[in-house]
Design an enzyme around this catalytic site. Structure first.
Site, short mmCIF file in Angstrom:
data_model
loop_
_atom_site.label_atom_id
_atom_site.label_comp_id
_atom_site.label_asym_id
_atom_site.label_seq_id
_atom_site.Cartn_x
_atom_site.Cartn_y
_atom_site.Cartn_z
N GLU A 1 -4.46 -6.95 2.92
CA GLU A 1 -3.18 -7.58 3.27
C GLU A 1 -3.27 -9.09 2.99
O GLU A 1 -2.10 -9.71 2.71
CB GLU A 1 -2.94 -7.51 5.05
CG GLU A 1 -2.52 -6.13 5.37
CD GLU A 1 -3.53 -4.93 5.29
OE1 GLU A 1 -3.57 -3.86 5.38
OE2 GLU A 1 -4.98 -5.51 5.20
N GLU B 1 0.87 -1.13 -0.10
CA GLU B 1 -0.12 0.00 0.03
C GLU B 1 0.78 1.38 0.12
O GLU B 1 1.72 1.52 0.93
CB GLU B 1 -0.92 0.03 1.06
CG GLU B 1 -1.76 -1.16 1.12
CD GLU B 1 -2.28 -1.41 2.62
OE1 GLU B 1 -2.40 -0.54 3.34
OE2 GLU B 1 -2.97 -2.69 2.90
N PRO C 1 -4.88 -9.94 9.27
CA PRO C 1 -5.62 -10.64 7.90
C PRO C 1 -4.92 -11.77 7.17
O PRO C 1 -5.40 -12.45 6.49
CB PRO C 1 -6.24 -9.44 7.22
CG PRO C 1 -6.12 -8.39 8.37
CD PRO C 1 -5.01 -8.42 9.03
N HIS D 1 -1.34 1.08 15.55
CA HIS D 1 -0.07 1.41 15.06
C HIS D 1 1.33 1.15 15.81
O HIS D 1 2.04 1.56 15.59
CB HIS D 1 -0.28 2.74 14.44
CG HIS D 1 -1.22 3.09 13.51
ND1 HIS D 1 -2.55 3.27 13.80
CD2 HIS D 1 -1.44 3.30 11.98
CE1 HIS D 1 -3.24 3.44 12.88
NE2 HIS D 1 -2.51 3.39 11.68
N GLN E 1 2.13 -2.12 6.00
CA GLN E 1 2.09 -0.55 6.20
C GLN E 1 2.52 -0.53 7.60
O GLN E 1 3.19 0.41 8.13
CB GLN E 1 0.97 0.13 5.86
CG GLN E 1 1.28 1.53 5.79
CD GLN E 1 0.26 2.59 4.85
OE1 GLN E 1 -0.77 2.88 5.49
NE2 GLN E 1 0.30 2.75 3.70
N PHE E 2 1.84 -1.24 8.60
CA PHE E 2 1.93 -1.27 10.05
C PHE E 2 1.75 -2.73 10.45
O PHE E 2 0.94 -3.64 9.83
CB PHE E 2 1.10 -0.44 10.67
CG PHE E 2 1.51 0.91 10.69
CD1 PHE E 2 2.22 1.70 11.45
CD2 PHE E 2 0.60 1.85 9.78
CE1 PHE E 2 2.42 3.04 11.40
CE2 PHE E 2 0.95 2.97 9.65
CZ PHE E 2 1.89 3.86 10.47
N ALA E 3 2.60 -3.14 11.40
CA ALA E 3 2.49 -4.69 11.81
C ALA E 3 1.20 -5.05 12.21
O ALA E 3 0.65 -6.36 12.19
CB ALA E 3 3.53 -5.06 12.74
N ASP E 4 0.49 -3.97 12.99
CA ASP E 4 -0.66 -4.22 13.50
C ASP E 4 -1.88 -4.79 12.28
O ASP E 4 -3.09 -5.39 12.58
CB ASP E 4 -1.32 -3.08 14.03
CG ASP E 4 -0.33 -2.38 14.97
OD1 ASP E 4 0.73 -1.98 14.38
OD2 ASP E 4 -0.55 -2.10 16.09
N TYR E 5 -1.67 -4.38 11.00
CA TYR E 5 -2.47 -4.72 9.95
C TYR E 5 -1.96 -6.32 9.25
O TYR E 5 -2.74 -6.44 8.47
CB TYR E 5 -2.56 -3.60 9.09
CG TYR E 5 -2.99 -2.49 9.54
CD1 TYR E 5 -3.95 -2.55 10.53
CD2 TYR E 5 -2.37 -1.19 8.94
CE1 TYR E 5 -4.57 -1.11 11.09
CE2 TYR E 5 -3.02 -0.02 9.71
CZ TYR E 5 -3.80 -0.17 10.63
OH TYR E 5 -4.27 0.95 11.02
N ILE E 6 -1.05 -7.02 10.00
CA ILE E 6 -0.61 -8.19 9.24
C ILE E 6 -1.79 -9.43 9.60
O ILE E 6 -1.53 -10.49 9.00
CB ILE E 6 0.74 -8.60 9.74
CG1 ILE E 6 1.47 -9.30 8.83
CG2 ILE E 6 0.68 -9.08 11.42
CD1 ILE E 6 2.83 -9.51 9.01
#
Length: 334
Positions: free
Chosen positions: A57, A26, A86, A126, A79-84
């Site tokens: 993701e 992204e 999914p 984040h 973009q941020f590990a928090d969104y990994i």
């Protein structure tokens, strides 16, 4: 170079060396990434090798796995590990198992880059440190650099590796080291010896720890941002501690850990992720199993708390000088 520049340099070097290296994610293309780690790459290598993806993701990682099986070496950015999360099923059920399931006919040579950790007031979604989830999964390698020099060399080694690698980048130290005091001006990497980064190709091997500070009285096991916080606390406390920068959690340099703890007789583990089932628990078990008869005090852990990441209380959650200092005193007086 600061860490962002070193990561950018690693990507540029590898894309120039190997036409199969692809950068995707992204906003990584025209915009150059939210932290500018991919700035200028699309202009130099074109839109077919550096391209933006939809905000999905699971799709980013799934496509990267397919590319890897086909023979490319994709470097997707989350973009941020928090969104990994999914993409967890793709990483665990597909990437980690592809080599074994296909009897070696296919591999997943993908390097998933992602900024992780707290310290920038990024809020609950984040700032997380999910490395412990992935170190539990056989077939995935997990890398966390703490300096610009290591960031470039480790990223090059990760891209060249034939197995999936999660490359977590501590965003709190993107622009300079951090001593844990939120109210102090940010430091710069300028003048730091580990910020002298060659512009060309070099590797830092996966699975090898580095002695960030030599010492005789205590071994501190840390990685990422916590290496710098521990260095600052140790210097202020005047304790002759050895700080071992793990650099790679999987594969882990068990031999270096064992040698250091047997030398010092004491061990403290510091990470900013949640305490329960954090990677520090694994480190503690390994030290207990291998170094029990050399230990002169119980193993200490300083970690994040067992709570969701608290935006308004970030600096209380973040292991800082006070909590690390108290643990140092405790392990040294035992």
């Amino acid at each position: 170079m600061n860490m962002i520049q070193a990561i950018n340099s690693a990507l540029e070097v590898m894309m120039a060396r190997d036409p199969d290296v692809i950068v995707m994610g992204e906003d990584v293309g025209y915009f150059g990434g939210v932290f500018r780690a991919t700035a200028g790459l699309q202009k130099k290598f074109g839109k077919t090798r550096v391209f933006d993806t939809p905000i999905t993701e699971t799709g980013i990682v799934g496509v990267a796995i397919g590319m890897g099986a086909y023979g490319l070496r994709p470097v997707p950015e989350i973009q941020f590990a928090d969104y990994i999360y999914p993409a967890l099923d793709q990483l665990v059920s597909e990437a980690a198992r592809l080599r074994y399931r296909s009897n070696g006919d296919f591999t997943a040579p993908i390097t998933v880059r992602s900024p992780f950790g707290g310290g920038i007031f990024g809020g609950q979604t984040h700032s997380q440190s999910p490395e412990g989830i992935f170190t539990h999964v056989s077939g995935i390698k997990t890398v966390i650099p703490s300096t610009p020099y290591d960031a470039k060399g480790l990223l090059i080694a990760a891209i060249e590796d034939n197995d999936p690698v999660l490359f977590f980048e501590p965003k709190r130290i993107y622009n300079g080291p951090f001593d844990g005091h939120w109210d102090r001006p940010a430091k710069s990497w300028a003048g730091h010896p580990a910020a002298t980064v060659p512009t060309g190709y070099y590797r830092v091997p996966l699975g090898k720890a580095a002695v960030a500070r030599a010492g005789e009285a205590l071994t501190i096991l840390a990685y990422g941002t916590m290496v710098h916080v521990c260095q600052s606390v140790v210097e202020e406390a005047g304790i002759d501690a050895e700080i071992l920068d793990l650099r790679t959690l999987v594969p882990l340099d068990i031999e270096a850990i064992e040698a250091s703890v047997k030398k010092t007789g004491r061990c403290m583990i510091v990470h900013e992720a949640t305490r329960t089932s954090g990677f520090g628990a694994e480190l503690s078990a390994l030290v207990q199993e291998r170094c029990f008869y050399h230990l002169e005090a119980p193993i200490e852990r300083v970690t994040g708390f067992d709570t969701p990441y608290p935006h308004s209380l970030e600096w209380a959650y973040f292991p800082g000088p006070v909590r690390i200092g108290e643990a140092l005193k405790k392990v040294m007086r035992t």
